[in-house]
Design a protein around this motif. Structure first.
Motif, PDB file in Angstrom:
ATOM      1  N   ALA A  40       0.814  -1.219   0.000  1.00 21.32           N
ATOM      2  CA  ALA A  40       0.000   0.000   0.000  1.00 21.32           C
ATOM      3  C   ALA A  40       0.845   1.265   0.000  1.00 21.32           C
ATOM      4  O   ALA A  40       0.337   2.354  -0.314  1.00 21.32           O
ATOM      5  CB  ALA A  40      -0.948   0.000   1.201  1.00 21.32           C
ATOM      6  N   SER A  41       2.132   1.157   0.306  1.00 24.09           N
ATOM      7  CA  SER A  41       3.012   2.337   0.284  1.00 24.09           C
ATOM      8  C   SER A  41       3.118   2.928  -1.124  1.00 24.09           C
ATOM      9  O   SER A  41       3.531   4.091  -1.290  1.00 24.09           O
ATOM     10  CB  SER A  41       4.403   1.978   0.798  1.00 24.09           C
ATOM     11  N   VAL A  42       2.739   2.138  -2.136  1.00 27.34           N
ATOM     12  CA  VAL A  42       2.745   2.635  -3.517  1.00 27.34           C
ATOM     13  C   VAL A  42       1.813   3.834  -3.659  1.00 27.34           C
ATOM     14  O   VAL A  42       2.081   4.746  -4.457  1.00 27.34           O
ATOM     15  CB  VAL A  42       2.340   1.501  -4.488  1.00 27.34           C
ATOM     16  N   ILE A  43       0.735   3.868  -2.880  1.00 26.91           N
ATOM     17  CA  ILE A  43      -0.198   5.001  -2.943  1.00 26.91           C
ATOM     18  C   ILE A  43       0.519   6.294  -2.555  1.00 26.91           C
ATOM     19  O   ILE A  43       0.319   7.353  -3.178  1.00 26.91           O
ATOM     20  CB  ILE A  43      -1.426   4.751  -2.037  1.00 26.91           C
ATOM     21  N   ASP A  44       1.368   6.228  -1.534  1.00 29.64           N
ATOM     22  CA  ASP A  44       2.163   7.404  -1.147  1.00 29.64           C
ATOM     23  C   ASP A  44       3.079   7.836  -2.293  1.00 29.64           C
ATOM     24  O   ASP A  44       3.266   9.030  -2.550  1.00 29.64           O
ATOM     25  CB  ASP A  44       3.017   7.098   0.085  1.00 29.64           C
ATOM     26  N   LYS A  45       3.654   6.865  -2.969  1.00 27.83           N
ATOM     27  CA  LYS A  45       4.582   7.177  -4.060  1.00 27.83           C
ATOM     28  C   LYS A  45       3.849   7.789  -5.255  1.00 27.83           C
ATOM     29  O   LYS A  45       4.370   8.696  -5.914  1.00 27.83           O
ATOM     30  CB  LYS A  45       5.328   5.906  -4.464  1.00 27.83           C
ATOM     31  N   ILE A  46       2.648   7.295  -5.526  1.00 29.47           N
ATOM     32  CA  ILE A  46       1.830   7.889  -6.594  1.00 29.47           C
ATOM     33  C   ILE A  46       1.540   9.356  -6.270  1.00 29.47           C
ATOM     34  O   ILE A  46       1.632  10.228  -7.136  1.00 29.47           O
ATOM     35  CB  ILE A  46       0.525   7.093  -6.780  1.00 29.47           C
ATOM     36  N   GLN A  47       1.235   9.623  -5.009  1.00 26.35           N
ATOM     37  CA  GLN A  47       0.981  11.002  -4.583  1.00 26.35           C
ATOM     38  C   GLN A  47       2.241  11.859  -4.733  1.00 26.35           C
ATOM     39  O   GLN A  47       2.163  13.020  -5.157  1.00 26.35           O
ATOM     40  CB  GLN A  47       0.496  11.030  -3.130  1.00 26.35           C
ATOM     41  N   SER A  48       3.401  11.281  -4.437  1.00 25.35           N
ATOM     42  CA  SER A  48       4.650  12.026  -4.580  1.00 25.35           C
ATOM     43  C   SER A  48       4.907  12.424  -6.028  1.00 25.35           C
ATOM     44  O   SER A  48       5.390  13.520  -6.308  1.00 25.35           O
ATOM     45  CB  SER A  48       5.836  11.191  -4.075  1.00 25.35           C
ATOM     46  N   VAL A  49       4.560  11.531  -6.955  1.00 28.72           N
ATOM     47  CA  VAL A  49       4.808  11.795  -8.370  1.00 28.72           C
ATOM     48  C   VAL A  49       3.793  12.769  -8.946  1.00 28.72           C
ATOM     49  O   VAL A  49       4.142  13.672  -9.725  1.00 28.72           O
ATOM     50  CB  VAL A  49       4.793  10.481  -9.174  1.00 28.72           C
ATOM     51  N   THR A  50       2.520  12.605  -8.559  1.00 30.61           N
ATOM     52  CA  THR A  50       1.438  13.346  -9.223  1.00 30.61           C
ATOM     53  C   THR A  50       0.918  14.546  -8.431  1.00 30.61           C
ATOM     54  O   THR A  50       0.278  15.426  -9.000  1.00 30.61           O
ATOM     55  CB  THR A  50       0.237  12.420  -9.479  1.00 30.61           C
ATOM     56  N   GLY A  51       1.134  14.552  -7.120  1.00 34.60           N
ATOM     57  CA  GLY A  51       0.559  15.595  -6.280  1.00 34.60           C
ATOM     58  C   GLY A  51      -0.871  15.303  -5.872  1.00 34.60           C
ATOM     59  O   GLY A  51      -1.481  16.080  -5.137  1.00 34.60           O
ATOM     60  N   GLU A  52      -1.423  14.177  -6.335  1.00 36.14           N
ATOM     61  CA  GLU A  52      -2.776  13.779  -5.959  1.00 36.14           C
ATOM     62  C   GLU A  52      -2.757  12.375  -5.366  1.00 36.14           C
ATOM     63  O   GLU A  52      -1.976  11.527  -5.789  1.00 36.14           O
ATOM     64  CB  GLU A  52      -3.720  13.804  -7.172  1.00 36.14           C
ATOM     65  N   ARG A  53      -3.634  12.141  -4.409  1.00 39.21           N
ATOM     66  CA  ARG A  53      -3.703  10.831  -3.760  1.00 39.21           C
ATOM     67  C   ARG A  53      -4.969  10.102  -4.189  1.00 39.21           C
ATOM     68  O   ARG A  53      -6.086  10.555  -3.906  1.00 39.21           O
ATOM     69  CB  ARG A  53      -3.689  11.003  -2.244  1.00 39.21           C
ATOM     70  N   PRO A  54      -4.836   8.983  -4.876  1.00 38.90           N
ATOM     71  CA  PRO A  54      -6.035   8.238  -5.257  1.00 38.90           C
ATOM     72  C   PRO A  54      -6.669   7.574  -4.034  1.00 38.90           C
ATOM     73  O   PRO A  54      -5.977   7.219  -3.078  1.00 38.90           O
ATOM     74  CB  PRO A  54      -5.500   7.184  -6.231  1.00 38.90           C
ATOM     75  N   ASP A  55      -7.989   7.427  -4.063  1.00 38.37           N
ATOM     76  CA  ASP A  55      -8.655   6.637  -3.026  1.00 38.37           C
ATOM     77  C   ASP A  55      -8.162   5.204  -3.118  1.00 38.37           C
ATOM     78  O   ASP A  55      -7.959   4.678  -4.218  1.00 38.37           O
ATOM     79  CB  ASP A  55     -10.176   6.641  -3.231  1.00 38.37           C
TER      80      ASP A  55
END
Length: 335
Positions: A40-55
């Motif tokens: 689930a830490s991938v969600i944090d990484k997606i937010q780091s790249v995009t600036g948005e956090r997916p549900d």
């Protein structure tokens, strides 16, 4: 109003990179994953790249009740379906489990979509559906279904289910993307391939040598009728694969029925050629140990990708040295 896209298996390698591309293209993304082979830490990484956090929801798509509840919670415009077991060698020993997760899981997803009138699906298929191709490059019109392992059989079976579902539901569109060998990492170095189970494919094995977790790369078969005796595959950058999914999604909104596209570079690379590219990118010598061919492996398989270029306006932009560079960059930041 942003379109809502459900991404199953969105914490996995290809799924996570596709979530990034979806967000960057203005979609609202909801990720589900059972975390059986991801984190689930991938969600944090997606937010780091995009600036948005997916549900994010930790869900097994084979759980009908939980899946139905999720569809009632959101108003999905489309689904991207990556959730699956994907190790061809493991599938020989766990055939029943592979069919439950990959085939039955897809069927239950279709039921939930039908119940909630969600009519657009992008399906993560694979070039393994072509089995041992009689000639290369392999076009979408080539015979499919004579697969060499149970994993490939599950992908082909699901494609058949999608075609049948579209025939019965005339408003439905399903696009099956048969990709060849996704590899590399996001150029930021933040997201890469981090399976929990040991990976069966070549690039993670190379990565294990570069990071000194293992001493050598096991190469299965050196007696193929190829340029250097090792198997030839079409290695495509994972970001190109992700962009192909977004292109397919946008095309899918404008069509109905079941459609199939290859995602590949159209160029084959030998196993030894790939290892050499990673030696160049990493500055490390990568020792090789040869062993017998593995059950189900084929000599050569690479894509004819003209259909995706013509109908989706998509083509692979990155070459093998770029794949190696980005993967080594990710390795340097994650180890």
């Amino acid at each position: 109003m942003k379109k809502q896209i459900l991404v199953t298996g969105g914490c996995g390698f290809i799924g996570s990179h596709t979530v990034v591309e979806l967000i960057l293209n203005g979609y609202q993304v909801i990720v589900v994953d059972d975390l059986s082979n991801s984190n689930a830490s991938v969600i944090d990484k997606i937010q780091s790249v995009t600036g948005e956090r997916p549900d994010f929801h930790q869900i097994d798509i084979c759980n009908r009740d939980v899946l139905t509840s999720l569809f009632k919670q959101y108003a999905f415009d489309a689904v991207m379906h990556f959730a699956a077991l994907k190790n061809p060698q493991e599938s020989y020993h766990l055939k029943e489990k592979y069919f439950l997760t990959n085939v039955e899981g897809t069927r239950r997803l279709l039921v939930a979509m039908e119940d909630c009138s969600v009519n657009h699906l992008i399906f993560s298929s694979s070039a393994v559906v072509y089995g041992n191709p009689s000639s290369v490059p392999v076009a979408e019109s080539a015979p499919a279904g004579a697969t060499t392992n149970p994993y490939g059989e599950t992908k082909y079976r699901s494609e058949c289910d999608l075609a049948e579902f579209c025939e019965k539901n005339l408003a439905f569109s399903a696009i099956s993307l048969r990709y060849f060998n996704p590899a590399g990492a996001h150029p930021s170095g933040i997201i890469g391939e981090q399976p929990i189970k040991p990976a069966a494919n070549l690039i993670p094995a190379i990565g294990n040598v570069i990071t000194r977790k293992t001493d050598s790369v096991q190469v299965y078969g050196c007696d193929y009728s190829t340029c250097d005796g090792t198997a030839i595959r079409d290695y495509i950058h994972v970001c190109d694969v992700a962009k192909g999914h977004v292109a397919a999604l946008e095309a899918g909104f404008a069509r109905t029925g079941h459609h199939i596209f290859n995602l590949g570079t159209g160029k084959g690379e030998s196993v030894l050629g790939v290892i050499h590219a990673f030696e160049q990118a990493s500055g490390r010598v990568i020792p090789v140990k040869f062993s017998e061919r593995r059950q189900g492996d084929v000599a050569s398989c690479y894509a004819e990708a003209d259909k995706a270029r013509q109908e989706l306006n998509w083509k692979a932009e990155h070459d093998l040295p770029t794949i190696a560079r980005d993967y080594c960059h990710w390795l340097s930041l994650s180890n």
